[in-house]
Design an enzyme around this catalytic site. Structure first.
Site, short mmCIF file in Angstrom:
data_model
loop_
_atom_site.label_atom_id
_atom_site.label_comp_id
_atom_site.label_asym_id
_atom_site.label_seq_id
_atom_site.Cartn_x
_atom_site.Cartn_y
_atom_site.Cartn_z
N ASP A 294 -28.07 8.27 -1.11
CA ASP A 294 -27.04 7.03 -1.51
C ASP A 294 -25.87 7.19 -2.42
OD1 ASP A 294 -29.08 5.81 -1.07
OD2 ASP A 294 -30.00 5.18 -2.62
N ASP B 83 -28.48 1.34 4.49
CA ASP B 83 -28.69 0.41 4.24
C ASP B 83 -28.04 -0.24 4.51
OD1 ASP B 83 -31.34 2.27 2.63
OD2 ASP B 83 -29.70 2.01 1.07
#
Length: 173
Positions: free
Chosen positions: A122, A140
């Site tokens: 991330d 995402d």
């Protein structure tokens, strides 16, 4: 399924592949440019970071002992199969196909990370003052965009005629 219908499904699978490639390129860029744990302030509300999330959305299951890697990988594989089946049943519904393609691309993008690293890379960190949204990535974004799109489509654009919504035929007097 006829040849033209198969061809149309491939267009949507290519869109999924585009999400996967974009996701993986951005993650490789972050890994090459930022040390693990690094934080680079971009604006007063956005940082680039380099973190690993062994859990699911919002770091759900992240503090477990490692079993979640395999569990979440299996969930991603099963979800991908279900999504392809749903895509086959959504022919002629381009918005639904766009949404499903986005979710599929995101699921596979994060699955690649779980298989390669045991966690998801991330790097997008949005915040307000000291409150940070959980860091996320392009996969995402694809999943969220697709999920919200499916909900909006279902709530506002899918027409269903229920037996109770039809008026009874009028009799002539």
């Amino acid at each position: 399924m006829s040849k033209p219908q198969q061809g149309r499904l491939w267009i949507w699978l290519w869109l999924s592949l585009t999400w996967i490639v974009l996701d993986q390129i951005t993650k490789l860029w972050v890994q090459a440019r930022l040390e693990f744990g690094a934080v680079v302030e971009v604006t007063s509300f956005f940082n680039l970071v380099h973190v690993l999330n062994p859990g699911a959305a919002f770091s759900f299951l992240a503090n477990q002992e490692g079993w979640q890697r395999h569990f979440l990988s299996v969930v991603a594989v099963v979800a991908s199969i279900v999504i392809v089946v749903l895509m086959r049943g959504s022919r002629g519904k381009p918005f639904a196909l766009f949404c499903l393609s986005s979710i599929l691309g995101g699921a596979i993008g994060n699955l690649i990370d779980r298989v390669m690293y045991g966690a998801v890379v991330d790097f997008l960190d949005f915040y307000w003052q000291t409150v940070h949204w959980p860091a996320f990535n392009v996969a995402d974004v694809a999943i969220s965009l697709g999920a919200v799109g499916l909900i909006v489509n279902e709530l506002f654009f899918t027409r269903t005629d229920s037996p109770t919504s039809k008026a009874a035929p009028r009799k002539k007097a």
